[in-house]
Design an enzyme around this catalytic site. Structure first.
Site, PDB file in Angstrom:
ATOM      1  N   LYS A  57      -2.238   1.194 -24.816  1.00 18.89           N
ATOM      2  CA  LYS A  57      -2.683   1.149 -26.216  1.00 18.89           C
ATOM      3  C   LYS A  57      -1.444   1.297 -27.106  1.00 18.89           C
ATOM      4  O   LYS A  57      -0.558   0.460 -27.019  1.00 18.89           O
ATOM      5  CB  LYS A  57      -3.733   2.221 -26.461  1.00 18.89           C
ATOM      6  CG  LYS A  57      -4.966   2.108 -25.536  1.00 18.89           C
ATOM      7  CD  LYS A  57      -6.028   3.092 -25.949  1.00 18.89           C
ATOM      8  CE  LYS A  57      -6.987   3.488 -24.873  1.00 18.89           C
ATOM      9  NZ  LYS A  57      -8.034   2.608 -24.505  1.00 18.89           N
ATOM     10  N   ASP A  71      -6.824  14.245 -24.102  1.00 16.60           N
ATOM     11  CA  ASP A  71      -6.801  12.828 -23.742  1.00 16.60           C
ATOM     12  C   ASP A  71      -6.136  12.104 -24.909  1.00 16.60           C
ATOM     13  O   ASP A  71      -6.753  11.872 -25.948  1.00 16.60           O
ATOM     14  CB  ASP A  71      -8.243  12.350 -23.529  1.00 16.60           C
ATOM     15  CG  ASP A  71      -8.325  10.861 -23.229  1.00 16.60           C
ATOM     16  OD1 ASP A  71      -7.301  10.177 -23.364  1.00 16.60           O
ATOM     17  OD2 ASP A  71      -9.429  10.392 -22.893  1.00 16.60           O
ATOM     18  N   THR A 119      -3.794   6.589 -21.518  1.00 18.41           N
ATOM     19  CA  THR A 119      -3.632   5.219 -21.040  1.00 18.41           C
ATOM     20  C   THR A 119      -2.196   4.820 -21.378  1.00 18.41           C
ATOM     21  O   THR A 119      -1.540   5.468 -22.192  1.00 18.41           O
ATOM     22  CB  THR A 119      -4.590   4.241 -21.739  1.00 18.41           C
ATOM     23  OG1 THR A 119      -4.398   4.369 -23.156  1.00 18.41           O
ATOM     24  CG2 THR A 119      -6.036   4.522 -21.394  1.00 18.41           C
ATOM     25  N   TYR A 169       0.855  -1.191   0.000  1.00 21.78           N
ATOM     26  CA  TYR A 169       0.000   0.000   0.000  1.00 21.78           C
ATOM     27  C   TYR A 169       0.881   1.226   0.000  1.00 21.78           C
ATOM     28  O   TYR A 169       1.874   1.280   0.738  1.00 21.78           O
ATOM     29  CB  TYR A 169      -0.914   0.031   1.233  1.00 21.78           C
ATOM     30  CG  TYR A 169      -2.359  -0.105   0.830  1.00 21.78           C
ATOM     31  CD1 TYR A 169      -2.954   0.893   0.075  1.00 21.78           C
ATOM     32  CD2 TYR A 169      -3.110  -1.229   1.167  1.00 21.78           C
ATOM     33  CE1 TYR A 169      -4.275   0.788  -0.332  1.00 21.78           C
ATOM     34  CE2 TYR A 169      -4.421  -1.349   0.763  1.00 21.78           C
ATOM     35  CZ  TYR A 169      -5.005  -0.344   0.010  1.00 21.78           C
ATOM     36  OH  TYR A 169      -6.295  -0.453  -0.405  1.00 21.78           O
ATOM     37  N   ARG A 186      -1.595  -2.219 -18.542  1.00 23.57           N
ATOM     38  CA  ARG A 186      -2.879  -1.527 -18.440  1.00 23.57           C
ATOM     39  C   ARG A 186      -2.757  -0.456 -17.368  1.00 23.57           C
ATOM     40  O   ARG A 186      -2.368  -0.745 -16.232  1.00 23.57           O
ATOM     41  CB  ARG A 186      -3.986  -2.491 -18.017  1.00 23.57           C
ATOM     42  CG  ARG A 186      -4.216  -3.625 -18.968  1.00 23.57           C
ATOM     43  CD  ARG A 186      -5.586  -4.197 -18.758  1.00 23.57           C
ATOM     44  NE  ARG A 186      -6.566  -3.290 -19.291  1.00 23.57           N
ATOM     45  CZ  ARG A 186      -6.872  -3.204 -20.589  1.00 23.57           C
ATOM     46  NH1 ARG A 186      -6.288  -3.988 -21.462  1.00 23.57           N
ATOM     47  NH2 ARG A 186      -7.761  -2.344 -21.002  1.00 23.57           N
TER      48      ARG A 186
END
Ligand code: PLP
Length: 483
Positions: free
Chosen positions: A278, A246, A275, A69, A284
């Site tokens: 891609k 974006d 992201t 964490y 991811r």
């Protein structure tokens, strides 16, 4: 001609050993992982938002960083013992800043949607005085009804967002109702020119002058052309908006220096989201780049809208970004674009119609109405023949967002496999030959159906065989032999 024994490569050993360990606990999961690489190896993947991450990226994710964490930011965590997470996050952020020339990089977002949410709240926090939720009359977020949202929007000062319409290629997170952005902001969208299908900057300017958004958002999921971000910034400045880009889809083309100057969003936008999985070919995840004025707000992403960071994924982001800084990645990005052009030219030469008439990025949008089909029918027929695509609305789509009239085709994944322009011309041939031999089907009631189709006898088998021959020439993960 390589003489290397692929079953003895470090990659083969690593994945085989890892699967053996997993198999010892839950063999069905080990089998599913093994089956997935076989499926991916056997499919002609043209999904524009997918790619194949390198073994180094994949391996960087499978480790004990997953156990940690680390809420907060580098050096300011809410948990003790984050020394190594700090190292990983700092390296990933450093690569991101250097690669994209950004003043600040925040590498914690778990996905593109999360990155956008971080960015929206950062801009709101920078530009709007946020009153307490109680002041807005809101009880619990889960209880929010339309009236509550209305009150919340009012409390936020009735902020507005202007983004690309969905049928022109925009994304749900750019202010559309199924996403929270559409509840937080009043939204208006700009489309494309009905004749050319190209972004009409004068129309964007006119909409911005009239609507006066807090955020002008640029970027897309299915627009096959470059966007001039210098002009978008001029428009944003003129109406006092923050320009947010974006670049989830085309980050790899920015990283690979194919999109430069006016077409590189980083020097022009105050905030850029992406992201990482891609065209950028990482794990991811998501990322936010911004100028220093927004850095403090962006760094509050966790716990404002994100859960604890995923240190194992940040490690993989660092590896992917390091790969993207190599000259070979620039070559890759150029090939992605060259291949998209070869695919588009191949389809056009065979009589197909493409939205905007072609492409200058990594994707093409094929209007399948010329074949007498809906997107849903075309998608199904192509899949039967081993060609994986996704249906997509085209501008002013008569079949709406569910059945659609388009098929989106992207080149990042097959380019990673090594397909060249000749290979993509063959892909065009395969797509055209399937669609020409597909006809609309009927529903059980005997009425015409937008979903069913009839594929000519033997077509699926014939085309799947040709696709397999093509894929055999370009093996996926050639250095991974699971035995
Ligand atoms: N932004 C754009 C432009 C996208 O195309 C996508 C995904 O397709 C996203 C954001 C969301 O990314 P994720 O699925 O990682 O949340």
């Amino acid at each position: 001609m390589t003489t290397e024994n692929m079953s003895a490569t470090p990659e083969s050993t690593a994945f085989r050993t890892a699967l053996d360990v997993v198999r010892g606990v839950e063999p069905r999961i080990a089998d599913a992982i093994g089956a997935e690489i076989e499926d991916q190896r056997a499919s002609l993947k043209l999904i524009a938002s997918e790619n194949y991450a390198s073994p180094a990226v994949l391996l960087a994710m499978g480790n004990w960083f997953s156990d940690k964490y680390a809420e907060g930011t580098i050096g300011r965590r809410f948990y003790a013992g984050c020394r190594n997470v700090d190292t990983v996050e700092a390296i990933a952020a450093e690569h991101a800043r250097e690669l994209f020339g950004a003043q600040h990089a925040y590498v914690q977002p778990h996905s593109g949607i999360d990155a956008n949410l971080v960015a929206f709240w950062a801009v709101l926090a920078q530009r709007v005085e946020l009153p307490a939720l109680e002041q807005a009359g809101v009880r619990q977020v889960n209880d929010l009804g339309e009236e509550d949202w209305e009150r919340l929007r009012k409390a936020l000062g009735d902020q507005r967002m202007l983004g690309m319409s969905l049928d022109a290629g925009g994304h749900l997170t750019h202010g559309f109702r199924p996403n929270i952005s559409g509840k937080m902001f009043h939204q208006r969208s700009y489309g494309t020119d009905p004749e050319t299908g190209l972004l009409d900057y004068d129309a964007v300017r006119a909409a911005a002058r009239e609507f006066r958004p807090l955020i002008l958002i640029a970027g897309y999921s299915a627009y096959p052309r470059r966007v001039n971000f210098r002009i978008m910034r001029e428009i944003a400045d003129e109406v006092g908006a923050t320009l947010m880009v974006d670049m989830a889809h085309f980050a790899g083309l920015v990283a690979g220096k194919v999109l430069t100057g006016d077409f590189d969003p980083v020097p022009h936008a105050q905030i850029v989201t992406t992201t990482t999985h891609k065209s950028l070919r990482g794990p991811r995840g998501g990322m936010v780049l911004c100028d220093d004025s927004l850095a403090d707000q962006v760094d509050r992403g966790c716990p404002m809208v994100l859960g604890g960071p995923l240190p194992h994924v940040m490690a993989a982001k660092a590896v992917a970004l390091a790969e993207a800084r190599q000259p070979a990645f620039q070559d890759y990005a150029q090939r992605v674009v060259d291949n998209a052009r070869a695919l588009a030219d191949g389809l056009t030469r065979r009589g197909a119609r493409l939205v905007t008439g072609g492409t200058d990025n990594h994707l093409a949008l094929l209007d399948v109405s010329g074949y007498g089909l809906t997107g849903r029918q075309a998608e199904g027929a192509l899949l039967d023949a081993g060609i994986v695509t996704n249906r997509n609305a085209i501008p002013r789509d008569p079949n709406g967002a569910w059945y659609t009239s388009g098929i989106r085709l992207g080149t990042p994944a097959l380019t990673t496999r090594g397909l060249t322009a000749d290979g993509f011309d063959e892909v065009a041939e395969l797509i055209d030959s399937v669609l020409r031999r597909t006809t609309p089907g009927t529903a059980k009631s005997g009425k015409p159906s937008k979903a069913t189709y009839v594929l000519g006898e033997g077509v699926a088998k014939e085309v799947a065989g040709r696709a397999a021959d093509l894929l055999d020439k370009h093996p996926l993960y050639p250095r991974v032999d699971l035995g």
